[in-house]
Design an enzyme around this catalytic site. Sequence first.
Site, short mmCIF file in Angstrom:
data_model
loop_
_atom_site.label_atom_id
_atom_site.label_comp_id
_atom_site.label_asym_id
_atom_site.label_seq_id
_atom_site.Cartn_x
_atom_site.Cartn_y
_atom_site.Cartn_z
N CYS A 14 9.32 -17.41 22.43
CA CYS A 14 7.96 -17.11 21.95
C CYS A 14 7.16 -18.41 21.93
CB CYS A 14 8.02 -16.51 20.54
SG CYS A 14 8.71 -17.65 19.31
N HIS A 126 18.14 -18.83 4.34
CA HIS A 126 17.50 -19.09 5.63
C HIS A 126 16.47 -20.21 5.45
CE1 HIS A 126 15.08 -18.54 9.25
NE2 HIS A 126 16.12 -17.91 9.77
N GLU A 128 13.62 -20.80 6.74
CA GLU A 128 12.23 -20.37 6.60
C GLU A 128 11.95 -19.91 5.17
OE1 GLU A 128 9.16 -16.86 7.91
OE2 GLU A 128 10.73 -17.38 9.36
N THR A 166 9.07 -14.20 8.55
CA THR A 166 8.40 -13.72 9.77
C THR A 166 9.34 -13.04 10.76
OG1 THR A 166 8.66 -15.85 10.90
CG2 THR A 166 6.64 -15.53 9.59
N SER A 224 20.57 -17.04 14.40
CA SER A 224 19.19 -16.66 14.72
C SER A 224 18.83 -15.34 14.04
CB SER A 224 19.02 -16.53 16.24
OG SER A 224 17.79 -15.90 16.57
N SER A 268 14.46 -17.40 20.37
CA SER A 268 14.89 -18.79 20.54
C SER A 268 15.92 -18.94 21.67
CB SER A 268 15.47 -19.32 19.23
OG SER A 268 16.43 -18.44 18.69
#
Length: 310
Positions: A14, A126, A128, A166, A224, A268
């Site tokens: 992305c 995680h 994030e 996200t 991931s 990714s």
Amino acid sequence: MTKTIMLANPRGFCAGVDRAIAIVERALALYGAPIYVRHEVVHNRFVVEKLREQGAVFIEDLQDVPHGATLIYSAHGVPLSVRQQAEALGLTVFDATCPLVTKVHVEVKRMHQAAMSIVMIGHKGHPEVEGTMGQVDSGMFLVETVADVATLQVPDPTALSYVSQTTLSVDETRDIITALKQRFPLITSPKKDDICYATQNRQDAVKALSDACDIVIVVGSPNSSNSNRLREVAALRGVDAYMVDNASLLQAAWFDGKQQVGVTAGASAPEVLVQAVIAQIKAFGADSVSELPGVEEHIIFALPPGLRDK
């Protein structure tokens, strides 16, 4: 029995991942090795090893970074405490945080300034989630499942909002948001949906792929989040679904009796790994490859100042 390989579209990198990798490569080109990166810049083993070979040093603790060195934050973002520590150490910093993650950080700060408690929908541990929850020093609560919502205790249900990691499953997040709204009718939504466009597009693509195939292979590393969600989305539609880091992990027995083989890749995972998976499945007996139609992505995120071409 013939086998046909069908490729999801879109799949793989992305815009946020493209940008993060480019930031590390550009910093190495301009400043030379070593360039320090806090956490894996993106969650893909192949990408990380390739950057390590070029001189990137991946660390978790800023104490491992020499004073005055160059540091890059991963695409997942970092807590404010890490930014403050980097400044105290006199580091030159380039921020590879995905702009869509930064958007969530901005939402959190806005909600906090409005004296709201904030529910974070995400997976504990995680990076994030740690980065997003670390944007404020108090007033955030993590929920991972619908069951978590039932036991959630907040100071004031009339001053409550939520944000999401996200890279979650769109369907799973929808169920949690529904549960939150049922339990806390006055909860405030973010201005825009937090699930990123690439996550949404790849999940929609794997749904279409699952409807056309009797097995789905997701190319992605075990850590991931978005790759794991793609495998789950396929499995929930009743299709045999496997996630592999690379082609060597494919097992011939998976494909016995399968005619339509679907292949996709997390945001990714590079296309070179997808092509290697295709080659291996062909060796197992597949004789043709077709690509499903899908959303065309044209988003490009600019590099930070200091790394852009003159």
